[in-house]
Enzyme design. Structure first.
Site, mmCIF file in Angstrom:
data_model
loop_
_atom_site.group_PDB
_atom_site.id
_atom_site.type_symbol
_atom_site.label_atom_id
_atom_site.label_comp_id
_atom_site.label_asym_id
_atom_site.label_seq_id
_atom_site.Cartn_x
_atom_site.Cartn_y
_atom_site.Cartn_z
ATOM 1 N N ALA A 83 20.542 0.780 -26.645
ATOM 2 C CA ALA A 83 20.623 2.076 -25.962
ATOM 3 C C ALA A 83 21.624 2.973 -26.669
ATOM 4 C CB ALA A 83 21.020 1.892 -24.502
ATOM 5 N N ASP A 84 21.417 4.276 -26.530
ATOM 6 C CA ASP A 84 22.383 5.229 -27.067
ATOM 7 C C ASP A 84 22.345 6.497 -26.222
ATOM 8 O OD1 ASP A 84 24.204 5.631 -29.565
ATOM 9 O OD2 ASP A 84 23.217 7.559 -29.219
#
Length: 212
Positions: A83-84
Site C-alpha cells: 500500500a502507499d
C-alpha cells in the site's frame, strides 16, 4: 487466533514497516506472518498524477516483497499486500516530510483549504495474480494559526508522513471535513483491503470466531 488455526491458513505478508498499517490490519483481526518493507524509489514521474503514483508505488512495494517471500520457504505461496498513500493539492503531490521545513510548507499550504488523499492497495495472490484498489478521500483543514503550526511541528508527528501530518494523531484537530475513508488516510483502507483478501480466498474472518 489459535496455533492450530495459524498452522493451516495461508501465509500473509505486509509489504510495509508502517506501524499504522499493521495496527489497521490487526484492528480487523488480521495478523500478517511477516513485514517486508520494500526499498523503492518513491519519486513521482514527470506529470504523474497523484492517484497513478499511489497505485504504482503500492504495486512496486507488493512486487518487491513478493520476490523476497518467494525465496523464503515459510512465506512462499502466500498472499502479499502493498500500500502507499499520496497527499495532493490539485495535481501537486506533497512530500513525505523528513525535515521540518518541508512539513511547515505543507501545513501552510493545507491551512484553510481542501486536499485529497489517495491510497493504493495491491494484493498479490499465491498464484501470482494481482488485484488493485485505489481509494480517494477528500479533506478540508481549518485555517491554521502560526502558533498551531509551530506547536505541531514541535510534536514531531509530521516526520515521515505524507503531507506532513498524521490524521490519527494531533492533526485530527485540524480536519473540518472528511469525505471518504478515514482508515485510508491513516494508511490502509480497511473495507477495500478486506474485500480484496476475501475475494481471493483468504480466510480473513477466521480470527473473528470466538473472539472475546
Amino acid at each position: 487466533m489459535t496455533a492450530e488455526d495459524k498452522a493451516w491458513r495461508p501465509r500473509l505478508v505486509l509489504a510495509s514497516a508502517s506501524p499504522r498499517r499493521l495496527e489497521l490490519l490487526q484492528q480487523i483481526g488480521i495478523e500478517p506472518d511477516a513485514l517486508l518493507p520494500a526499498d523503492i524509489d518513491e519519486t513521482p514521474g514527470k506529470n504523474e498524477l497523484p492517484r497513478t503514483l499511489a497505485a504504482r508505488l503500492a504495486q512496486e512495494k507488493a512486487r518487491a516483497a513478493a520476490r523476497i517471500a518467494a525465496a523464503t520457504p515459510e512465506l512462499a505461496n502466500g498472499y502479499v499486500i502493498g500500500a502507499d498513500t499520496v497527499v495532493s493539492v490539485g495535481r501537486r503531490i506533497l512530500p513525505k516530510c523528513e525535515v521540518v521545513a518541508e512539513a511547515a510548507q505543507c501545513l501552510r499550504l493545507l491551512s484553510g483549504r481542501a486536499h485529497r488523499v489517495h491510497t493504493g492497495v495491491c494484493l498479490i495472490t499465491p498464484k501470482g495474480q494481482e488485484r488493485h484498489k485505489i481509494v480517494e478521500t477528500r479533506l478540508r483543514f481549518k485555517r491554521l494559526s502560526s502558533s498551531e503550526i509551530e506547536a505541531y511541528l514541535g510534536s514531531g508527528e509530521w516526520r515521515g508522513k505524507a503531507g506532513g501530518y498524521a490524521i490519527q494523531g494531533l492533526a485530527g484537530a485540524f480536519a473540518l471535513k472528511l469525505i471518504g475513508s478515514y482508515s485510508s488516510v491513516v494508511g490502509l483502507p480497511l473495507y477495500e483491503t478486506m474485500s480484496l483478501l476475501t475475494g481471493e480466498g483468504y480466510p480473513a474472518h477466521l480470527s473473528w470466531l470466538n473472539r472475546v
